[in-house]
Design a protein around this motif. Structure first.
Motif, PDB file in Angstrom:
ATOM      1  N   LEU A 102       0.796  -1.234   0.000  1.00 27.70           N
ATOM      2  CA  LEU A 102       0.000   0.000   0.000  1.00 27.70           C
ATOM      3  C   LEU A 102       0.827   1.282   0.000  1.00 27.70           C
ATOM      4  CD1 LEU A 102      -3.097  -0.787   2.259  1.00 27.70           C
ATOM      5  CD2 LEU A 102      -2.861  -0.875  -0.234  1.00 27.70           C
ATOM      6  N   VAL A 105      -0.359   4.390  -2.250  1.00 30.97           N
ATOM      7  CA  VAL A 105      -1.644   3.971  -2.844  1.00 30.97           C
ATOM      8  C   VAL A 105      -2.538   5.153  -3.215  1.00 30.97           C
ATOM      9  CG1 VAL A 105      -2.986   3.711  -0.693  1.00 30.97           C
ATOM     10  CG2 VAL A 105      -3.485   2.253  -2.666  1.00 30.97           C
ATOM     11  N   VAL A 113      -1.048  -2.987  -9.049  1.00 33.51           N
ATOM     12  CA  VAL A 113       0.259  -3.536  -8.673  1.00 33.51           C
ATOM     13  C   VAL A 113       0.526  -4.765  -9.548  1.00 33.51           C
ATOM     14  CG1 VAL A 113       1.598  -4.659  -6.854  1.00 33.51           C
ATOM     15  CG2 VAL A 113       0.197  -2.667  -6.307  1.00 33.51           C
ATOM     16  N   LEU A 122     -12.430  -5.790  -8.494  1.00 32.70           N
ATOM     17  CA  LEU A 122     -11.611  -4.593  -8.310  1.00 32.70           C
ATOM     18  C   LEU A 122     -10.994  -4.151  -9.647  1.00 32.70           C
ATOM     19  CD1 LEU A 122     -11.184  -2.919  -5.802  1.00 32.70           C
ATOM     20  CD2 LEU A 122      -8.952  -3.974  -5.493  1.00 32.70           C
ATOM     21  N   TRP A 129      -7.275   5.593  -6.935  1.00 34.04           N
ATOM     22  CA  TRP A 129      -7.635   5.601  -5.515  1.00 34.04           C
ATOM     23  C   TRP A 129      -7.648   7.038  -4.999  1.00 34.04           C
ATOM     24  CZ3 TRP A 129     -10.358   2.054  -3.670  1.00 34.04           C
ATOM     25  CH2 TRP A 129     -10.134   0.700  -3.920  1.00 34.04           C
ATOM     26  N   PHE A 137     -14.240   2.515  -0.098  1.00 38.06           N
ATOM     27  CA  PHE A 137     -13.731   1.140  -0.055  1.00 38.06           C
ATOM     28  C   PHE A 137     -13.468   0.709   1.380  1.00 38.06           C
ATOM     29  CE2 PHE A 137     -10.035  -1.889  -0.789  1.00 38.06           C
ATOM     30  CZ  PHE A 137     -10.815  -2.924  -1.276  1.00 38.06           C
ATOM     31  N   THR A 148     -15.001  -8.389  -4.113  1.00 45.40           N
ATOM     32  CA  THR A 148     -13.589  -8.127  -3.801  1.00 45.40           C
ATOM     33  C   THR A 148     -13.019  -9.261  -2.955  1.00 45.40           C
ATOM     34  OG1 THR A 148     -12.020  -6.645  -2.728  1.00 45.40           O
ATOM     35  CG2 THR A 148     -14.192  -6.774  -1.744  1.00 45.40           C
ATOM     36  N   MET A 150     -10.818  -8.683  -0.717  1.00 47.22           N
ATOM     37  CA  MET A 150     -10.399  -8.126   0.569  1.00 47.22           C
ATOM     38  C   MET A 150     -11.424  -8.502   1.641  1.00 47.22           C
ATOM     39  SD  MET A 150      -9.000  -4.460   1.646  1.00 47.22           S
ATOM     40  CE  MET A 150      -9.807  -3.382   2.802  1.00 47.22           C
ATOM     41  N   PHE A 152     -12.423  -7.940   4.675  1.00 48.47           N
ATOM     42  CA  PHE A 152     -12.361  -6.979   5.779  1.00 48.47           C
ATOM     43  C   PHE A 152     -13.734  -6.328   5.866  1.00 48.47           C
ATOM     44  CE2 PHE A 152     -11.570  -2.524   7.107  1.00 48.47           C
ATOM     45  CZ  PHE A 152     -11.044  -2.767   8.362  1.00 48.47           C
ATOM     46  N   ILE A 164      -6.951   7.081   8.852  1.00 52.97           N
ATOM     47  CA  ILE A 164      -6.296   6.032   8.055  1.00 52.97           C
ATOM     48  C   ILE A 164      -5.830   6.618   6.724  1.00 52.97           C
ATOM     49  CG2 ILE A 164      -6.715   3.914   6.727  1.00 52.97           C
ATOM     50  CD1 ILE A 164      -8.533   2.974   9.035  1.00 52.97           C
ATOM     51  N   LEU A 168      -2.200   6.813   5.004  1.00 52.62           N
ATOM     52  CA  LEU A 168      -1.892   6.292   3.665  1.00 52.62           C
ATOM     53  C   LEU A 168      -1.276   7.390   2.792  1.00 52.62           C
ATOM     54  CD1 LEU A 168      -5.054   4.075   2.880  1.00 52.62           C
ATOM     55  CD2 LEU A 168      -2.786   3.306   3.641  1.00 52.62           C
TER      56      LEU A 168
HETATM   57  C1  HEC Z   1      -7.821 -10.152   5.390  1.00 51.28           C
HETATM   58  C2  HEC Z   1      -6.848  -9.433   4.608  1.00 51.28           C
HETATM   59  C3  HEC Z   1      -7.028  -7.932   4.439  1.00 51.28           C
HETATM   60  C4  HEC Z   1      -7.218  -6.988   5.391  1.00 51.28           C
HETATM   61  C5  HEC Z   1      -7.412  -7.169   6.898  1.00 51.28           C
HETATM   62  C6  HEC Z   1      -7.225  -5.714   4.697  1.00 51.28           C
HETATM   63  N1  HEC Z   1      -7.043  -5.893   3.378  1.00 51.28           N
HETATM   64 FE1  HEC Z   1      -6.934  -4.450   1.949  1.00 51.28          FE
HETATM   65  N2  HEC Z   1      -6.822  -5.848   0.507  1.00 51.28           N
HETATM   66  C7  HEC Z   1      -6.790  -7.224   0.700  1.00 51.28           C
HETATM   67  C8  HEC Z   1      -6.873  -7.911  -0.574  1.00 51.28           C
HETATM   68  C9  HEC Z   1      -6.879  -9.413  -0.781  1.00 51.28           C
HETATM   69  C10 HEC Z   1      -6.948  -6.898  -1.568  1.00 51.28           C
HETATM   70  C11 HEC Z   1      -7.155  -7.093  -3.047  1.00 51.28           C
HETATM   71  C12 HEC Z   1      -8.656  -6.996  -3.247  1.00 51.28           C
HETATM   72  C13 HEC Z   1      -9.191  -7.455  -4.574  1.00 51.28           C
HETATM   73  O1  HEC Z   1      -8.401  -7.776  -5.474  1.00 51.28           O
HETATM   74  O2  HEC Z   1     -10.412  -7.464  -4.705  1.00 51.28           O
HETATM   75  C14 HEC Z   1      -6.898  -5.629  -0.854  1.00 51.28           C
HETATM   76  C15 HEC Z   1      -6.918  -4.382  -1.473  1.00 51.28           C
HETATM   77  C16 HEC Z   1      -6.787  -3.180  -0.824  1.00 51.28           C
HETATM   78  C17 HEC Z   1      -6.639  -1.915  -1.479  1.00 51.28           C
HETATM   79  C18 HEC Z   1      -6.580  -1.670  -2.971  1.00 51.28           C
HETATM   80  C19 HEC Z   1      -5.124  -1.637  -3.398  1.00 51.28           C
HETATM   81  C20 HEC Z   1      -4.869  -1.606  -4.877  1.00 51.28           C
HETATM   82  O3  HEC Z   1      -3.708  -1.811  -5.243  1.00 51.28           O
HETATM   83  O4  HEC Z   1      -5.806  -1.379  -5.667  1.00 51.28           O
HETATM   84  C21 HEC Z   1      -6.563  -0.968  -0.487  1.00 51.28           C
HETATM   85  C22 HEC Z   1      -6.417   0.532  -0.660  1.00 51.28           C
HETATM   86  C23 HEC Z   1      -6.651  -1.650   0.768  1.00 51.28           C
HETATM   87  N3  HEC Z   1      -6.778  -2.994   0.542  1.00 51.28           N
HETATM   88  C24 HEC Z   1      -6.622  -1.028   2.013  1.00 51.28           C
HETATM   89  C25 HEC Z   1      -6.830  -1.698   3.223  1.00 51.28           C
HETATM   90  C26 HEC Z   1      -6.910  -1.035   4.492  1.00 51.28           C
HETATM   91  C27 HEC Z   1      -6.733   0.458   4.720  1.00 51.28           C
HETATM   92  C28 HEC Z   1      -7.164  -1.996   5.418  1.00 51.28           C
HETATM   93  C29 HEC Z   1      -7.413  -1.821   6.918  1.00 51.28           C
HETATM   94  C30 HEC Z   1      -8.391  -0.852   7.282  1.00 51.28           C
HETATM   95  C31 HEC Z   1      -7.199  -3.274   4.721  1.00 51.28           C
HETATM   96  N4  HEC Z   1      -6.995  -3.047   3.397  1.00 51.28           N
HETATM   97  C32 HEC Z   1      -7.398  -4.487   5.334  1.00 51.28           C
HETATM   98  C33 HEC Z   1      -6.717  -7.848   1.922  1.00 51.28           C
HETATM   99  C34 HEC Z   1      -6.920  -7.233   3.159  1.00 51.28           C
END
Ligand code: HEC
Length: 182
Positions: A102, A105, A113, A122, A129, A137, A148, A150, A152, A164, A168
């Motif tokens: 990140l 970002v 990436v 995504l 961003w 998001f 997605t 992610m 979370f 946050i 970032l």
């Molecule tokens: C359980 C694992 C996990 C956690 C906890 C998590 N992320 Fe992620 N995050 C991911 C994954 C996996 C992706 C890729 C998502 C996709 O491809 O849909 C991602 C993608 C992102 C992206 C997009 C990056 C890009 O290159 O486009 C951002 C910004 C981001 N996360 C921020 C955060 C933030 C801020 C937090 C905490 C508040 C967080 N994430 C918590 C797993 C996580």
């Protein structure tokens, strides 16, 4: 005691009574207060947002993002991203973990990436961003990009999200200017 003296005493007593009643009458006239329209006390109006309980569950109404960002604290943000750090690296040149690195970002094209296996959801978003996009998001990843990867739940507190984002934003050689608060 003859009757003349008794009369004097009775007269004095009656006179006093009359005097007291008269006082009451005049003070009522002078200090009269309008009767309240509704019986009871005036309570201060309930604080904005209403009656606690039911309303407290709904997210607090928030100031616009640029206003929140203007007073956001990257140091607080740094402590708030601890849960993110399980899946993300934040340092310059950091590697991908479960999620992409990140550093830098803010304003980076979404899902850009190289070599990271983004979800189709995504990848399909397009755009950068921006602070707005990050705000949406982080609030609810699955709403922003249905499907997605992610996993979370989202940070519901707008102030914390602003912190946050301030953190970032600081992860860059030249941080992107903050949006102007109108
Ligand atoms: C359980 C694992 C996990 C956690 C906890 C998590 N992320 Fe992620 N995050 C991911 C994954 C996996 C992706 C890729 C998502 C996709 O491809 O849909 C991602 C993608 C992102 C992206 C997009 C990056 C890009 O290159 O486009 C951002 C910004 C981001 N996360 C921020 C955060 C933030 C801020 C937090 C905490 C508040 C967080 N994430 C918590 C797993 C996580």
């Amino acid at each position: 005691m003859d009757s003349f003296e008794l009369n004097k005493i009775a007269g004095a007593v009656l006179g006093t009574l009359l005097f007291v009643m008269g006082l009451g009458f005049f003070s009522d006239a002078i200090f009269s207060r309008p009767a309240p329209k509704v019986a009871g006390y005036d309570l201060p109006a309930a604080a904005e947002g209403g009656h606690g309980g039911a309303q407290a569950a709904t997210p607090p109404t928030s100031e616009p993002l640029p206003v929140l960002l203007a007073s956001a604290d990257p140091k607080r943000g740094e402590t708030l991203v601890k849960p993110c750090a399980t899946c993300h690296s934040f340092e310059k040149g950091g590697a991908a973990k479960v999620g992409p690195a990140l550093y830098g970002v803010v304003n980076r094209p979404i899902a850009s990436v190289g070599g990271f296996g983004y979800s189709d959801a995504l990848k399909a978003k397009g755009g950068n961003w921006t602070f707005e996009a990050l705000n949406e998001f982080i609030a609810a990843p699955a709403n922003f990009a249905k499907g997605t990867k992610m996993a979370f739940g989202g940070e519901k507190d707008p102030k914390r999200r602003a912190d946050i984002e301030a953190y970032l934003r600081s992860l860059a050689d030249t941080p992107v200017p903050l949006p102007e608060a109108k």
